[in-house]
Motif scaffolding. Structure first.
Motif, PDB file in Angstrom:
ATOM      1  N   ALA A   5     -30.651  46.426  -1.111  1.00 13.59           N
ATOM      2  CA  ALA A   5     -31.382  47.283  -1.870  1.00 13.59           C
ATOM      3  C   ALA A   5     -32.875  47.117  -1.209  1.00 13.59           C
ATOM      4  N   PRO A   6     -32.866  47.594  -0.147  1.00 13.16           N
ATOM      5  CA  PRO A   6     -34.326  47.881   0.193  1.00 13.16           C
ATOM      6  C   PRO A   6     -35.177  49.285  -0.348  1.00 13.16           C
ATOM      7  N   LYS A   7     -36.632  49.913  -0.486  1.00  7.41           N
ATOM      8  CA  LYS A   7     -36.764  50.809  -0.388  1.00  7.41           C
ATOM      9  C   LYS A   7     -37.079  51.271   0.467  1.00  7.41           C
TER      10      LYS A   7
ATOM     11  N   PHE B  74     -38.132  43.803   0.065  1.00  3.15           N
ATOM     12  CA  PHE B  74     -38.214  45.522  -0.425  1.00  3.15           C
ATOM     13  C   PHE B  74     -38.254  46.252   1.275  1.00  3.15           C
ATOM     14  N   THR B  75     -38.266  45.812   2.380  1.00  2.00           N
ATOM     15  CA  THR B  75     -38.530  46.560   3.248  1.00  2.00           C
ATOM     16  C   THR B  75     -36.835  46.306   4.171  1.00  2.00           C
ATOM     17  N   LEU B  76     -36.616  46.998   4.802  1.00  6.27           N
ATOM     18  CA  LEU B  76     -35.327  47.162   5.488  1.00  6.27           C
ATOM     19  C   LEU B  76     -34.675  45.954   6.634  1.00  6.27           C
ATOM     20  N   LEU B  77     -36.102  46.062   7.407  1.00  6.66           N
ATOM     21  CA  LEU B  77     -36.050  45.689   8.761  1.00  6.66           C
ATOM     22  C   LEU B  77     -37.117  44.487   8.292  1.00  6.66           C
ATOM     23  N   GLU B  78     -37.493  43.827   7.465  1.00  4.76           N
ATOM     24  CA  GLU B  78     -37.692  42.629   7.542  1.00  4.76           C
ATOM     25  C   GLU B  78     -37.208  41.874   6.741  1.00  4.76           C
TER      26      GLU B  78
ATOM     27  N   LYS C 296     -25.636  38.654   7.112  1.00  2.00           N
ATOM     28  CA  LYS C 296     -24.348  37.684   7.897  1.00  2.00           C
ATOM     29  C   LYS C 296     -24.718  37.086   8.597  1.00  2.00           C
ATOM     30  N   ASP C 297     -26.074  36.284   8.808  1.00  7.26           N
ATOM     31  CA  ASP C 297     -26.796  36.076   9.263  1.00  7.26           C
ATOM     32  C   ASP C 297     -28.412  35.372   9.062  1.00  7.26           C
ATOM     33  N   ASN C 298     -28.271  34.964   8.201  1.00  9.78           N
ATOM     34  CA  ASN C 298     -29.774  34.971   7.543  1.00  9.78           C
ATOM     35  C   ASN C 298     -30.840  34.332   8.845  1.00  9.78           C
ATOM     36  N   LYS C 299     -30.694  33.957   9.203  1.00 11.19           N
ATOM     37  CA  LYS C 299     -31.966  33.383  10.591  1.00 11.19           C
ATOM     38  C   LYS C 299     -32.890  34.396  10.796  1.00 11.19           C
ATOM     39  N   LYS C 300     -32.008  36.080  11.053  1.00 11.87           N
ATOM     40  CA  LYS C 300     -32.874  36.975  11.437  1.00 11.87           C
ATOM     41  C   LYS C 300     -33.590  37.934  10.532  1.00 11.87           C
ATOM     42  N   THR C 301     -33.768  38.586  10.687  1.00 14.38           N
ATOM     43  CA  THR C 301     -34.238  39.984  10.336  1.00 14.38           C
ATOM     44  C   THR C 301     -33.541  40.855  10.871  1.00 14.38           C
ATOM     45  N   ILE C 302     -33.388  41.772   9.997  1.00  8.95           N
ATOM     46  CA  ILE C 302     -32.921  43.547  10.626  1.00  8.95           C
ATOM     47  C   ILE C 302     -33.269  43.367  11.670  1.00  8.95           C
ATOM     48  N   LYS C 303     -34.721  43.611  11.877  1.00  9.71           N
ATOM     49  CA  LYS C 303     -35.168  44.581  12.983  1.00  9.71           C
ATOM     50  C   LYS C 303     -34.679  43.463  14.727  1.00  9.71           C
ATOM     51  N   LYS C 304     -34.323  42.108  13.936  1.00  8.27           N
ATOM     52  CA  LYS C 304     -34.675  40.567  15.418  1.00  8.27           C
ATOM     53  C   LYS C 304     -32.944  41.316  15.543  1.00  8.27           C
TER      54      LYS C 304
END
Length: 277
Positions: free
Chosen positions: A190-192, A240-244, A249-257
């Motif tokens: 649920a990112p805003k 709250f921000t998607l890319l951050e 599936k891999d909490n060692k990396k952000t969505i951005k990465k």
């Protein structure tokens, strides 16, 4: 101290998931000011208040219409009960409206309501459904994404009901697997906002003010308050921000990465959940 009624307490509890007595005390202290009552609950550490404060009790569904891989529309159509939400007529109305949205690209909900669908305005179609189904039927919001590659994910929170969560993800280049992964992540987390650069300034300042008050309440040294507050703002971005956000599936990396490693860029997303902001 202002007196409050149980209806107000119940509403605040539904919005925040805080305890009944905590809600009552917050309303008394805020003299009935709901926004301030939410902030007071957050200051006192009520679990998940920040993430739940926008919740409402609406029923309905989220509907989608795609046009190839480069355009899609998402619609939240609300009703009063889940009985109506799972009915064929309500679902057909949603399908017709979301297709109309993708075809006509209205600017906003008022424009959509005034637009013509099958010889009548969309508002007239809603009025007819209201009368036939015996409930208030309304369009809450819609979104259209166009260009690049659009991934879609629809989720049912109850197998007997239509989808209650819908996500569109727009990538700069086609990658079905990455689009699906990010859409499913957004549905769950649920990112805003897309990233910190698009968070409205007034939202950041409100959070900063609240974190400063919270930090002072904790008795932190004055010289350290600024640094602590900025750290909490950065933590808020990660929530709250998607890319951050940390990828589920891999909490060692952000969505951005994760996206960068796959050679794609996330341009935009839309996430609707029935009854949530």
């Amino acid at each position: 101290m202002a007196s409050v009624n149980m209806a107000d307490v119940k509403r605040l509890r539904e919005l925040t998931a805080a305890g009944m007595m905590d809600c009552k005390k917050a309303l008394e202290e805020s003299e009935g000011d709901f926004d301030r009552a939410v902030e007071l609950l957050r200051l006192k550490g009520a679990k998940d208040v920040g993430k739940r404060e926008a919740r409402t009790a609406s029923n309905g569904l989220v509907a989608v219409k795609q046009e190839g891989d480069s355009a899609a529309a998402l619609l939240e159509l609300n009703c009063e009960t889940d009985f109506v939400a799972k009915g064929e007529r309500f679902q057909q109305l949603a399908a017709e409206i979301v297709e109309h949205i993708l075809t006509t690209r209205p600017a906003d909900v008022p424009s959509l309501l005034e637009s013509e669908l099958a010889g009548r305005s969309v508002k007239e179609h809603l009025d007819e459904a209201n009368a036939a189904l015996g409930e208030k039927i309304e369009i809450r919001r819609f979104s259209v994404l166009e260009g690049g590659y659009i991934g879609v994910y629809m989720h049912k929170t109850d197998p007997q009901l239509p989808p209650a969560v819908g996500v569109l993800v727009q990538l700069d280049t086609a990658n079905a697997e990455v689009a699906k992964d990010i859409a499913q992540h957004a549905a769950a987390m649920a990112p805003k906002y897309l990233d910190p650069t698009v968070v409205p300034g007034e939202v950041v300042e409100k959070e900063r003010s609240l974190f400063e008050e919270m930090t002072r309440e904790e008795g932190k040294p004055e010289a350290a308050i600024g640094k602590i507050v900025e750290g909490r703002i950065n933590g808020w971005y990660k929530d709250f921000t998607l890319l951050e956000q940390a990828f589920v599936k891999d909490n060692k990396k952000t969505i951005k990465k994760y996206a960068a490693e796959a050679g794609v860029k996330v341009l935009a997303f839309t996430r609707f959940k029935v009854g949530q902001a």
